[in-house]
Design an enzyme around this catalytic site. Structure first.
Site, PDB file in Angstrom:
ATOM      1  N   ASN A 195       0.859  -1.176   0.000  1.00 52.64           N
ATOM      2  CA  ASN A 195       0.000   0.000   0.000  1.00 52.64           C
ATOM      3  C   ASN A 195       0.898   1.230   0.000  1.00 52.64           C
ATOM      4  OD1 ASN A 195      -1.800   2.050   0.486  1.00 52.64           O
ATOM      5  ND2 ASN A 195      -2.413   1.355   2.531  1.00 52.64           N
ATOM      6  N   LYS A 244       0.123   4.259  -0.260  1.00 53.15           N
ATOM      7  CA  LYS A 244      -0.520   5.447   0.326  1.00 53.15           C
ATOM      8  C   LYS A 244      -0.260   6.666  -0.575  1.00 53.15           C
ATOM      9  CE  LYS A 244      -0.188   3.192   4.760  1.00 53.15           C
ATOM     10  NZ  LYS A 244      -0.058   3.279   6.206  1.00 53.15           N
ATOM     11  N   HIS A 283      -9.418   0.968   5.326  1.00 50.21           N
ATOM     12  CA  HIS A 283      -8.124   1.230   5.970  1.00 50.21           C
ATOM     13  C   HIS A 283      -8.323   2.199   7.138  1.00 50.21           C
ATOM     14  CE1 HIS A 283      -4.009   2.506   6.633  1.00 50.21           C
ATOM     15  NE2 HIS A 283      -3.637   1.403   6.002  1.00 50.21           N
ATOM     16  N   GLU A 324      -6.690   4.662   8.087  1.00 45.84           N
ATOM     17  CA  GLU A 324      -6.501   6.082   7.743  1.00 45.84           C
ATOM     18  C   GLU A 324      -7.776   6.650   7.118  1.00 45.84           C
ATOM     19  OE1 GLU A 324      -2.885   5.450   5.540  1.00 45.84           O
ATOM     20  OE2 GLU A 324      -1.915   4.906   7.419  1.00 45.84           O
ATOM     21  N   GLU A 340      -4.780  -4.919  10.752  1.00 45.65           N
ATOM     22  CA  GLU A 340      -3.784  -3.866  10.924  1.00 45.65           C
ATOM     23  C   GLU A 340      -4.031  -3.144  12.246  1.00 45.65           C
ATOM     24  OE1 GLU A 340      -2.066  -2.594   6.844  1.00 45.65           O
ATOM     25  OE2 GLU A 340      -3.817  -1.360   7.255  1.00 45.65           O
ATOM     26  N   GLY A 367       2.897   2.546  10.768  1.00 48.31           N
ATOM     27  CA  GLY A 367       3.803   3.679  10.607  1.00 48.31           C
ATOM     28  C   GLY A 367       4.540   4.070  11.881  1.00 48.31           C
ATOM     29  N   SER A 381       3.918  -1.743  10.325  1.00 48.84           N
ATOM     30  CA  SER A 381       5.384  -1.733  10.496  1.00 48.84           C
ATOM     31  C   SER A 381       6.026  -3.080  10.184  1.00 48.84           C
ATOM     32  CB  SER A 381       5.755  -1.279  11.913  1.00 48.84           C
ATOM     33  OG  SER A 381       5.327   0.048  12.123  1.00 48.84           O
TER      34      SER A 381
HETATM   35  P1  13P Z   1       3.294   0.579   7.573  1.00 52.15           P
HETATM   36  O1  13P Z   1       3.836  -0.718   7.014  1.00 52.15           O
HETATM   37  O2  13P Z   1       3.982   1.777   7.026  1.00 52.15           O
HETATM   38  O3  13P Z   1       3.223   0.550   9.059  1.00 52.15           O
HETATM   39  O4  13P Z   1       1.787   0.692   7.041  1.00 52.15           O
HETATM   40  C1  13P Z   1       0.943  -0.393   7.163  1.00 52.15           C
HETATM   41  C2  13P Z   1      -0.319  -0.088   6.446  1.00 52.15           C
HETATM   42  O5  13P Z   1      -1.078   0.767   6.856  1.00 52.15           O
HETATM   43  C3  13P Z   1      -0.607  -0.814   5.209  1.00 52.15           C
HETATM   44  O6  13P Z   1      -1.894  -0.607   4.764  1.00 52.15           O
END
Ligand code: 13P
Length: 250
Positions: free
Chosen positions: A9, A11, A95, A97, A167, A173, A213
């Site tokens: 992803n 982003k 997600h 976010e 997740e 992150g 992460s």
């Molecule tokens: P990170 O791997 O940067 O922590 O992000 C995970 C994520 O949100 C994947 O959708």
């Protein structure tokens, strides 16, 4: 046998030339991989070109979102039908976010899942608790509620085209990966929840990915857990070597 999947992803990262270079680097690096379905989710504006480049590879193309409406006067939105028309095969839905910054609810995600499936796009459906919920030992009930809401009126046949990504929000992150034990516990719990609604065979064939992460250094121990079928990778998917190394971690 359920599929092993490693999905990237991206982003809201990378310019178009950087994105195209990353896709080509991933294609090159993936030649030695077998048994793992790679998926990449670049931003919408790169999807059409990515689709053309990926056409003759086994790498799947995902979108990071789609709208919960069929078509029409929804300025700025992108529909599942549009994604289907340019060869997008997966879509990340729900997600954290999108939940946190754009008010996405389980009900909205449920509508998106139904539209994605209508247009033959496999939803990668996200769930996961925030830190206070884990600290209060509410993580199982939070995830159970998310799954129940997102899978409302989803038929057994449809579930076979869905992928779930667990997740934990506190791991996204932050550099703080869930322990393999925490991941396994939750993945097992999710599989049981699906089994209770849809039966053993469907639950057993469901791919459940871990995200948060996930790095080449941590992927191996997590991916070796019996209910973990791969990963949804954020930051580490922006580097072709790291992404391929993660896919080599099974
Ligand atoms: P990170 O791997 O940067 O922590 O992000 C995970 C994520 O949100 C994947 O959708």
């Amino acid at each position: 046998m359920r599929k092993k999947i490693v999905a990237g992803n991206w982003k809201m990262n990378l310019t178009f030339p950087e994105g195209i270079k990353l896709i080509n680097d991933i294609i090159q690096g993936s030649e030695s991989l077998s048994d793992v379905q790679l998926v990449i989710a670049p931003p919408f504006t790169y999807s059409h070109e990515a689709s053309k480049i990926l056409e003759k590879t086994n790498i799947g193309l995902a979108a990071q979102n789609c709208t919960n409406n069929e078509e029409g006067a929804f300025t700025g939105e992108i529909s599942a039908k549009m994604l289907n028309s340019i060869g997008v095969k997966y879509v990340i839905l729900g997600h954290s976010e999108r939940r946190a910054y754009y008010g996405e609810t389980d009900e909205i995600v449920n509508e998106k899942i139904k539209l994605a499936l209508k247009y033959s796009i496999n939803p990668i459906v996200c769930c996961g608790e925030v830190l206070p919920e884990r600290e209060n030992n509410e993580h199982f009930s939070v995830v159970a509620k998310q799954i129940k809401g997102m899978f409302y009126e989803i038929t057994p046949k449809q579930v076979s085209n869905i992928i779930i990504a667990y997740e934990p929000v506190w791991a996204i992150g932050t550099g703080k990966t869930a322990t393999p034990k925490q991941a396994q516990e939750m993945h097992h719990f999710i599989r049981e929840a699906i089994q209770n609604s849809y039966g053993h065979e469907i639950a057993n064939n469901l791919s459940i990915l871990y995200g948060g992460s996930c790095k080449p250094s941590t992927a191996k121990d997590i991916f070796h857990k019996s209910d973990v079928d791969g990963g949804l990778i954020g930051g580490a998917s922006l580097n072709a070597d790291d992404f391929i190394n993660i896919a080599n971690s099974f």
